[in-house]
Design an enzyme around this catalytic site. Sequence first.
Site, PDB file in Angstrom:
ATOM      1  CG  ASN A 188      -0.512  -0.302   2.498  1.00 40.82           C
ATOM      2  OD1 ASN A 188       0.480  -1.013   2.651  1.00 40.82           O
ATOM      3  ND2 ASN A 188      -1.164   0.217   3.519  1.00 40.82           N
TER       4      ASN A 188
ATOM      5  CG  ASN B   3      -1.043  11.339  -1.490  1.00 39.34           C
ATOM      6  OD1 ASN B   3      -1.431  12.437  -1.115  1.00 39.34           O
ATOM      7  ND2 ASN B   3      -0.208  11.187  -2.485  1.00 39.34           N
TER       8      ASN B   3
ATOM      9  CB  ALA C 161      -4.499  14.111  -0.832  1.00 35.22           C
TER      10      ALA C 161
ATOM     11  CD  GLU D 293      -5.063  -6.095  -1.377  1.00 35.59           C
ATOM     12  OE1 GLU D 293      -4.666  -4.900  -1.329  1.00 35.59           O
ATOM     13  OE2 GLU D 293      -5.650  -6.633  -0.439  1.00 35.59           O
TER      14      GLU D 293
HETATM   15  N1  THU Z   1      -5.364  -1.491   2.237  1.00 39.91           N
HETATM   16  C1  THU Z   1      -4.804  -2.310   1.305  1.00 39.91           C
HETATM   17  O1  THU Z   1      -3.648  -2.124   0.900  1.00 39.91           O
HETATM   18  N2  THU Z   1      -5.555  -3.330   0.833  1.00 39.91           N
HETATM   19  C2  THU Z   1      -6.840  -3.606   1.207  1.00 39.91           C
HETATM   20  O2  THU Z   1      -7.475  -4.479   0.637  1.00 39.91           O
HETATM   21  C3  THU Z   1      -7.444  -2.866   2.303  1.00 39.91           C
HETATM   22  C4  THU Z   1      -6.709  -1.671   2.765  1.00 39.91           C
HETATM   23  C5  THU Z   1      -4.581  -0.361   2.737  1.00 39.91           C
HETATM   24  C6  THU Z   1      -5.093   0.979   2.319  1.00 39.91           C
HETATM   25  C7  THU Z   1      -4.552   1.879   3.411  1.00 39.91           C
HETATM   26  O3  THU Z   1      -3.232   2.245   3.064  1.00 39.91           O
HETATM   27  C8  THU Z   1      -4.506   0.969   4.633  1.00 39.91           C
HETATM   28  O4  THU Z   1      -4.576  -0.365   4.147  1.00 39.91           O
HETATM   29  C9  THU Z   1      -5.626   1.193   5.628  1.00 39.91           C
HETATM   30  O5  THU Z   1      -6.856   1.117   5.025  1.00 39.91           O
END
Ligand code: THU
Length: 160
Positions: free
Chosen positions: A62, A65, A67, A75
Amino acid sequence: MKEIQITTTLTCYDHIGELPQHIQKLMEHAVNARKKAYAPYSKFRVGAALQLENGVVITGNNQENAAYPSGLCAERVAIFHAGAEYPNVKIQQIAITATSDNHINKTPIPPCGSCRQSIAEYEMRQDEAIEIYFMGGEGKIMKSNSLKDLLPLVFDKTYL
Ligand code: THU
């Protein structure tokens, strides 16, 4: 009027050692990717690893940002990279791991709705199921044989 029941079947593994060896390896790629996540705001790190049919492994994590909505899930970072680099190579499996910096998540953490929709597009595109394995930071792992098992009544191009 009648009720329609939709059932889904998942496989649950007790620990990483119970996975087939090649999936253990894929999950290790996901764990390594998770450790490199850029998650200064949520402190929640997610790693994803894709096994392509040509033997290549693509990873993503992940990317947050200031923002918030401009960030992207692990994923989708991984699957969009695969789509950009290997547009005609099928994705066989996706391994996902997620955990907080503040505590270790011990239950399997499934991909969010937007990621499921994105994975659905690629499954449709390649006309072959993608196996999805997901876990927390440690503990049990869940497997779905296809994205369809995680997202029944999926919206796809056949409706356009
Ligand atoms: N996140 C993911 O990378 N994948 C998901 O399926 C759910 C959430 C990340 C987004 C954000 O950076 C953090 O987890 C918290 O929501």
